[in-house]
Design a protein around this motif. Structure first.
Motif, PDB file in Angstrom:
ATOM      1  N   VAL A  29       1.361  -1.740   0.252  1.00 38.06           N
ATOM      2  CA  VAL A  29      -0.296   0.323  -0.093  1.00 38.06           C
ATOM      3  C   VAL A  29       0.932   1.318  -0.347  1.00 38.06           C
ATOM      4  CG1 VAL A  29      -1.466   1.584   1.926  1.00 38.06           C
ATOM      5  CG2 VAL A  29      -1.642  -1.366   1.000  1.00 38.06           C
ATOM      6  N   VAL A  30       1.156   2.479  -1.313  1.00 39.74           N
ATOM      7  CA  VAL A  30       1.737   3.552  -1.451  1.00 39.74           C
ATOM      8  C   VAL A  30       0.480   4.689  -0.552  1.00 39.74           C
ATOM      9  CG1 VAL A  30       2.748   5.322  -3.031  1.00 39.74           C
ATOM     10  CG2 VAL A  30       2.286   2.444  -3.439  1.00 39.74           C
ATOM     11  N   GLY A  31       1.665   5.128   0.766  1.00 39.29           N
ATOM     12  CA  GLY A  31       0.657   5.846   1.687  1.00 39.29           C
ATOM     13  C   GLY A  31      -0.218   5.995   2.084  1.00 39.29           C
ATOM     14  N   ALA A  32       0.951   6.232   3.840  1.00 30.48           N
ATOM     15  CA  ALA A  32       0.048   5.941   5.364  1.00 30.48           C
ATOM     16  C   ALA A  32      -0.980   7.096   5.397  1.00 30.48           C
ATOM     17  CB  ALA A  32       0.742   5.434   6.080  1.00 30.48           C
ATOM     18  N   GLY A  33      -1.947   8.104   4.933  1.00 26.08           N
ATOM     19  CA  GLY A  33      -2.848   7.975   5.391  1.00 26.08           C
ATOM     20  C   GLY A  33      -3.523   7.691   5.308  1.00 26.08           C
ATOM     21  N   PHE A  34      -5.099   8.015   5.527  1.00 26.74           N
ATOM     22  CA  PHE A  34      -6.253   7.317   6.053  1.00 26.74           C
ATOM     23  C   PHE A  34      -6.884   6.543   4.841  1.00 26.74           C
ATOM     24  CE2 PHE A  34      -7.769  11.235   8.152  1.00 26.74           C
ATOM     25  CZ  PHE A  34      -7.235  11.142   9.637  1.00 26.74           C
ATOM     26  N   THR A  35      -6.785   6.620   3.688  1.00 23.97           N
ATOM     27  CA  THR A  35      -6.848   5.430   2.208  1.00 23.97           C
ATOM     28  C   THR A  35      -5.898   4.302   2.618  1.00 23.97           C
ATOM     29  OG1 THR A  35      -7.313   6.774   1.348  1.00 23.97           O
ATOM     30  CG2 THR A  35      -7.130   4.870  -0.369  1.00 23.97           C
ATOM     31  N   GLY A  36      -4.726   4.824   2.562  1.00 27.41           N
ATOM     32  CA  GLY A  36      -3.661   3.574   2.892  1.00 27.41           C
ATOM     33  C   GLY A  36      -3.815   2.676   4.586  1.00 27.41           C
ATOM     34  N   LEU A  37      -3.814   3.277   4.955  1.00 25.70           N
ATOM     35  CA  LEU A  37      -3.552   2.899   6.611  1.00 25.70           C
ATOM     36  C   LEU A  37      -5.471   1.796   7.088  1.00 25.70           C
ATOM     37  CD1 LEU A  37      -2.826   5.135   9.176  1.00 25.70           C
ATOM     38  CD2 LEU A  37      -1.463   3.531   8.120  1.00 25.70           C
ATOM     39  N   SER A  38      -5.978   2.359   6.611  1.00 22.94           N
ATOM     40  CA  SER A  38      -7.541   1.436   6.474  1.00 22.94           C
ATOM     41  C   SER A  38      -7.664   0.885   5.082  1.00 22.94           C
ATOM     42  CB  SER A  38      -9.316   2.732   6.108  1.00 22.94           C
ATOM     43  OG  SER A  38      -9.869   2.049   5.713  1.00 22.94           O
ATOM     44  N   ALA A  39      -7.776   0.820   4.216  1.00 23.94           N
ATOM     45  CA  ALA A  39      -7.195  -0.775   2.626  1.00 23.94           C
ATOM     46  C   ALA A  39      -5.973  -1.542   4.309  1.00 23.94           C
ATOM     47  CB  ALA A  39      -6.662  -0.624   2.779  1.00 23.94           C
ATOM     48  N   ALA A  40      -4.825  -0.846   4.560  1.00 29.91           N
ATOM     49  CA  ALA A  40      -4.041  -1.876   5.659  1.00 29.91           C
ATOM     50  C   ALA A  40      -4.618  -3.171   6.334  1.00 29.91           C
ATOM     51  CB  ALA A  40      -2.421  -1.133   5.816  1.00 29.91           C
ATOM     52  N   LEU A  41      -5.589  -2.226   7.352  1.00 31.31           N
ATOM     53  CA  LEU A  41      -6.575  -2.649   8.516  1.00 31.31           C
ATOM     54  C   LEU A  41      -7.210  -3.537   7.852  1.00 31.31           C
ATOM     55  CD1 LEU A  41      -7.655  -2.678  11.163  1.00 31.31           C
ATOM     56  CD2 LEU A  41      -9.296  -0.657  10.527  1.00 31.31           C
ATOM     57  N   ALA A  42      -7.803  -3.695   6.922  1.00 27.61           N
ATOM     58  CA  ALA A  42      -9.117  -4.135   6.457  1.00 27.61           C
ATOM     59  C   ALA A  42      -8.282  -5.887   5.651  1.00 27.61           C
ATOM     60  CB  ALA A  42     -10.070  -3.768   5.110  1.00 27.61           C
ATOM     61  N   LEU A  43      -7.236  -5.832   5.022  1.00 28.20           N
ATOM     62  CA  LEU A  43      -6.358  -6.142   4.732  1.00 28.20           C
ATOM     63  C   LEU A  43      -5.773  -7.484   5.238  1.00 28.20           C
ATOM     64  CD1 LEU A  43      -4.961  -4.163   1.554  1.00 28.20           C
ATOM     65  CD2 LEU A  43      -6.550  -6.456   0.949  1.00 28.20           C
ATOM     66  N   ALA A  44      -4.951  -6.623   6.022  1.00 23.98           N
ATOM     67  CA  ALA A  44      -4.736  -7.478   7.313  1.00 23.98           C
ATOM     68  C   ALA A  44      -5.688  -8.281   8.709  1.00 23.98           C
ATOM     69  CB  ALA A  44      -4.034  -6.360   8.304  1.00 23.98           C
ATOM     70  N   ALA A  45      -6.995  -8.043   8.443  1.00 25.30           N
ATOM     71  CA  ALA A  45      -7.676  -8.805   9.396  1.00 25.30           C
ATOM     72  C   ALA A  45      -7.744  -9.698   8.876  1.00 25.30           C
ATOM     73  CB  ALA A  45      -8.520  -7.536   9.958  1.00 25.30           C
ATOM     74  N   ARG A  46      -7.748  -9.207   7.177  1.00 24.74           N
ATOM     75  CA  ARG A  46      -8.678 -11.256   7.098  1.00 24.74           C
ATOM     76  C   ARG A  46      -6.923 -11.508   6.491  1.00 24.74           C
ATOM     77  NH1 ARG A  46     -12.780  -8.581   2.175  1.00 24.74           N
ATOM     78  NH2 ARG A  46     -13.131 -11.224   1.545  1.00 24.74           N
ATOM     79  N   GLY A  47      -6.210 -11.785   6.428  1.00 21.81           N
ATOM     80  CA  GLY A  47      -5.107 -12.250   6.931  1.00 21.81           C
ATOM     81  C   GLY A  47      -3.272 -12.182   5.683  1.00 21.81           C
TER      82      GLY A  47
END
Ligand SMILES: Cc1cc2nc3c(=O)[nH]c(=O)nc-3n(C[C@H](O)[C@H](O)[C@H](O)COP(=O)(O)OP(=O)(O)OC[C@H]3O[C@@H](n4cnc5c(N)ncnc54)[C@H](O)[C@@H]3O)c2cc1C
Length: 431
Positions: A29-47
């Motif tokens: 994920v390129v960028g640790a703003g809200f788009t990137g952090l929110s996407a990373a959270l959902a992806l990490a939660a899926r494993g």
């Protein structure tokens, strides 16, 4: 006066535990703003194995850490005008996307127990002229008759003055009751901690310069200032891609105009004085092309933003903005003439031509961007949607499928912004 964001200055700098640089991940994920952090959270939660790569030295380094703190529902456009242009069904769906986006922020705050002062106090859209009040009344009527928002409430001049705002300035207002607000620095830190708790990694000072494609055209290796990283999927959550090479991100830059927006925060006013200004502690915006937006903070400061001048943010232009914004503040609240300004900062709003976001996939790379100054809620929401699309779910994308041509004549720095500013100032004077 500090020339930095109140939101990031009033929280500790988040220190990721990232550890060793990985050689390969499922999703970069390129960028640790809200788009990137929110996407990373959902992806990490899926494993999934996720790495967030951030150019700056902190999370929420750009717009997510520098905004006005409003988490509003409703469109930035006049609903009626938009519905006439694109049809009621489309305009209703887009309006609904912002309702869903505020719900998404609320859900994440609750599920991840983020202490960020999230509060649904509502938004007040304020008319500075009788003609603007008439337009708000037409908009309210249309929102009701099209069955889009039954919660809105139109307030005349007297009710605005008596029930809402200690200012003589306004000809009336429209309340959007589903709107919210929060402390952006605390939310960003909480979101970053949630990403790591679910197994995602965050790397700061890791600018993505170039994305190499394999023979099949799929992205394969990201070349960053920290080293190479192989990834099966890539999400661009990097706004208009101002960091990194023009060759890689020029496609994004040519489609969005970077517009500076500037904000001041007063010294704490004390509970009673703050409450006397904005009785219900709503987020407030004025109706004008060159408008102001303001709210109170939990520690009773007034935060007020606007397009102080038409340029991009830099330490010099941020400092120049303070007196211009102060004048705007005193135009609304002359009773604050004795109040010190503690902070002034600026940020860059990535504006698309139709002022609506764009999200999808291009050449095997996913992107979600162009929130056009109305994105604290939508960036978080779209991060979740992009994660599901990346995982292969057939989830509706509210901002996909529209053509997105480059802006004619826009290749480098936006030379035309002063002309746009003069045009909007004239429009405000005569409307
Ligand atoms: C002054 C201002 C006031 C605003 N006020 C409001 C408001 O009150 N309400 C509202 O709804 N919206 C507001 N917005 C808009 C809102 O803040 C944004 O739409 C939202 O934060 C966008 O989030 P994002 O994650 O997509 O982008 P950003 O927060 O900009 O994050 C992108 C990240 O990508 C990083 N990056 C860029 N290029 C690279 C690269 N090559 N490699 C690695 N990292 C890279 C950047 O450093 C940045 O951290 C405002 C914006 C500004 C600037």
């Amino acid at each position: 006066m500090k020339l930095q964001s109140y939101w990031t200055d009033t929280v500790p700098r988040y220190a990721p535990q990232a550890g060793e640089w990985p050689t390969a991940v499922d999703v970069a994920v390129v960028g640790a703003g809200f788009t990137g952090l929110s996407a990373a959270l959902a992806l990490a939660a899926r494993g999934a194995q996720v790495a967030v790569l951030e150019a700056g030295d902190r999370v929420a380094f750009e717009a997510s850490g520098r905004n006005g703190g409003h988490v509003n529902n409703g469109l930035a456009h006049d609903y009626g005008e938009l519905a006439d242009k694109v049809g009621v069904e489309q305009a209703r769906a887009w309006y609904g996307a912002y309702d869903a986006a505020v719900d998404t922020v609320e859900r994440i705050v609750r599920e991840e127990a983020i202490d960020c002062g999230f509060a649904r106090n509502g938004k007040l859209k304020l008319a500075t002229k009788p003609a603007h009040y008439d337009a708000l009344a037409r908009s309210a009527e249309r929102l009701r008759s099209d069955g889009v928002d039954a919660d809105i409430e139109l307030l005349d001049r007297g009710r605005v003055r008596e029930e809402e705002i200690a200012s003589e300035r306004f000809a009336g207002g429209l309340v959007y009751k589903r709107s919210a607000q929060m402390h952006m620095g605390r939310f960003a830190n909480g979101l970053a901690a949630a990403v790591e708790r679910h197994g995602g990694k965050i790397f700061l000072q890791s600018t993505v310069e170039r994305i190499e494609r394999s023979g099949s055209g799929k992205p394969s290796t990201l070349h960053t200032t920290r080293g190479p990283l192989r990834a099966s999927q890539v999400l661009l959550a990097n706004g208009a891609g101002r960091h990194g090479s023009y060759r890689e991100f020029g496609w994004l830059r040519r489609r969005m105009v970077p517009v500076g927006s500037f904000i001041l925060a007063t010294a704490p006013l004390g509970r009673e004085r703050a409450q006397s200004l904005i009785a219900r502690r709503r987020t407030c915006t004025t109706v004008a092309n060159i408008h102001h937006y303001f709210r109170l903070t939990d520690d009773d400061r007034l935060i007020l933003g606007g397009r102080a001048h038409f340029g991009v943010s830099s330490p010099t232009s941020d400092a120049r903005s303070a007196p211009i914004l102060r004048e705007g503040m005193l135009g609304i609240f002359p009773q604050l003439a004795d109040v010190e300004i503690d902070y002034c900062w600026g940020g860059v709003v990535d504006m698309t031509r139709d002022r609506l976001p764009q999200a999808g996939e291009r050449n095997g790379v996913w992107y979600s961007t162009g929130y056009s100054g109305h994105g604290t809620q939508m960036s978080v929401h779209m991060g979740q949607i992009m994660a599901r699309l990346i995982a292969g779910e057939a989830v509706p994308n509210p901002w996909g499928g529209r053509p997105w041509p480059a802006i004619p004549g826009h290749f480098g720095p936006p030379w035309f912004l002063p002309l746009v500013g003069a045009y909007y100032r004239a429009k405000d004077r005569f409307s």
